[in-house]
Design a protein around this motif. Structure first.
Motif, PDB file in Angstrom:
ATOM      1  N   VAL A 217      56.816   7.721  94.571  1.00 32.39           N
ATOM      2  CA  VAL A 217      56.752   6.966  95.665  1.00 32.39           C
ATOM      3  C   VAL A 217      55.215   6.765  95.918  1.00 32.39           C
ATOM      4  CG1 VAL A 217      57.034   6.578  98.084  1.00 32.39           C
ATOM      5  CG2 VAL A 217      58.904   7.542  96.769  1.00 32.39           C
ATOM      6  N   GLU A 218      54.749   5.630  96.057  1.00 30.67           N
ATOM      7  CA  GLU A 218      53.399   5.405  96.252  1.00 30.67           C
ATOM      8  C   GLU A 218      52.928   4.454  97.465  1.00 30.67           C
ATOM      9  OE1 GLU A 218      49.253   4.221  93.781  1.00 30.67           O
ATOM     10  OE2 GLU A 218      51.322   4.001  92.896  1.00 30.67           O
ATOM     11  N   SER A 219      52.206   4.674  98.358  1.00 30.94           N
ATOM     12  CA  SER A 219      51.735   3.809  99.530  1.00 30.94           C
ATOM     13  C   SER A 219      49.976   4.048  99.665  1.00 30.94           C
ATOM     14  CB  SER A 219      52.354   4.204 100.692  1.00 30.94           C
ATOM     15  OG  SER A 219      51.903   5.298 101.409  1.00 30.94           O
ATOM     16  N   SER A 220      49.552   3.299 100.655  1.00 33.65           N
ATOM     17  CA  SER A 220      48.233   3.632 100.887  1.00 33.65           C
ATOM     18  C   SER A 220      47.823   5.095 101.404  1.00 33.65           C
ATOM     19  CB  SER A 220      47.704   2.392 101.769  1.00 33.65           C
ATOM     20  OG  SER A 220      48.314   2.489 103.033  1.00 33.65           O
ATOM     21  N   LEU A 221      48.815   5.437 102.142  1.00 31.85           N
ATOM     22  CA  LEU A 221      48.767   6.684 102.846  1.00 31.85           C
ATOM     23  C   LEU A 221      48.977   7.923 102.007  1.00 31.85           C
ATOM     24  CD1 LEU A 221      48.421   8.356 105.555  1.00 31.85           C
ATOM     25  CD2 LEU A 221      50.822   8.181 106.018  1.00 31.85           C
ATOM     26  N   ALA A 222      49.981   8.057 100.939  1.00 33.51           N
ATOM     27  CA  ALA A 222      50.295   9.137 100.244  1.00 33.51           C
ATOM     28  C   ALA A 222      50.988   8.609  99.066  1.00 33.51           C
ATOM     29  CB  ALA A 222      51.309   9.825 101.132  1.00 33.51           C
TER      30      ALA A 222
END
Length: 279
Positions: A33-38
């Motif tokens: 999983v990838e997002s701007s936060l983690a």
């Protein structure tokens, strides 16, 4: 209770870069999983969360990753990759306890202990290792007993204590391996004048199915410890934990819903599933 426990590494806006580096370094790895936060990665079947937390906390050797390498080629390749741009805490060499061993800090500050050995059936290849130093020195075995009393199923798999005439005081923990809800960990007492300790830069995430589980782990782990915020706490040994609902990732995956959920989380200490679902 079906909890999943895994380490979270705090980076100063380098989570994506670090995650890609680890996936390129270790075999059988991928970004989940990838997002701007983690960014959540899986390495050899074990999850690690890489978080963009900012400059507030710096990773120390207090919690390292203990890696069993099964061939000379594997340990030498990992040593070269992880030490590139990093630093050798203990260079790859023969030591009294291992034919080949190294302790290295990578270019992001995370430390890895590599050793040549064999994996027994069911043993994890990568295990978080807690090093008890400073004011926590001598409490490693006590911490293992505390954690295995809280998490079920759990078990102590190996305890090796220092004896008379050894460098560390008799009875302190040379090495211990234990499991919490079938996830494996290790701990040891680190004698000497170490200028570091546990902090939020490496925390342990506990995923919970229900609010009852969140309440249980929060209450148990904050005994003689302290509440922080946003689901974070520090236990009585100074180790940081994140007690989170398993559905958190799903809630945060929706851009609009995720913003509302985050606004609610920022108001909380212990997380409340009902409030998050209704955000």
């Amino acid at each position: 209770m079906k909890n999943q426990i895994y380490p979270c590494l705090w980076f100063d806006n380098q989570a994506q870069t670090a995650a890609k580096f680890y996936c390129s370094t270790f075999s059988n790895s991928k970004i989940i999983v990838e997002s701007s936060l983690a960014v959540q990665v899986e390495i050899e079947g074990e999850r690690i969360l890489c978080m963009n937390g900012g400059p507030m906390f710096k990773i120390t050797p207090s919690i390292s990753m203990f890696v069993t390498c099964q061939t000379d080629e594997e340990i030498e390749n990992l040593w070269l990759r992880l030490s590139d741009g990093g630093s050798a805490m203990m260079p790859l060499d023969k030591y009294p306890w291992r034919e080949k061993y190294a302790w290295v800090a990578d270019k992001f500050g995370m430390t890895w202990q590599l050793f040549l050995g064999e994996l027994s059936p069911g043993q994890q290849k990568i295990i978080p290792l807690m090093l008890f130093v400073g004011e926590q020195f001598g409490r490693a075995e006590q911490a293992i007993n505390t954690y295995t009393s809280i998490f079920k199923p759990s078990g102590i798999e190996h305890l090796e204590l220092y004896g008379e005439g050894e460098p560390s005081p008799k009875g302190t923990l040379k090495f211990g391996r234990f499991s919490l809800n079938n996830d494996q960990f290790a701990a040891m007492d680190g004698f000497g004048d170490h200028q570091f300790g546990f902090n939020e830069a490496v925390s342990l995430v506990v995923e919970c199915e229900t609010q009852e589980e969140i309440d249980y782990f929060w209450n148990k782990l904050t005994e003689e410890g302290s509440e922080v915020q946003c689901g974070w706490l520090r236990d009585k040994y100074g180790i940081s934990w994140q007690i989170v609902p398993k559905i958190l990732g799903q809630l945060m995956s929706d851009p609009e819903k995720g913003k509302r959920v985050m606004q609610e989380i920022l108001k909380m200490t212990k997380l409340d599933i009902h409030t998050m679902l209704n955000a």
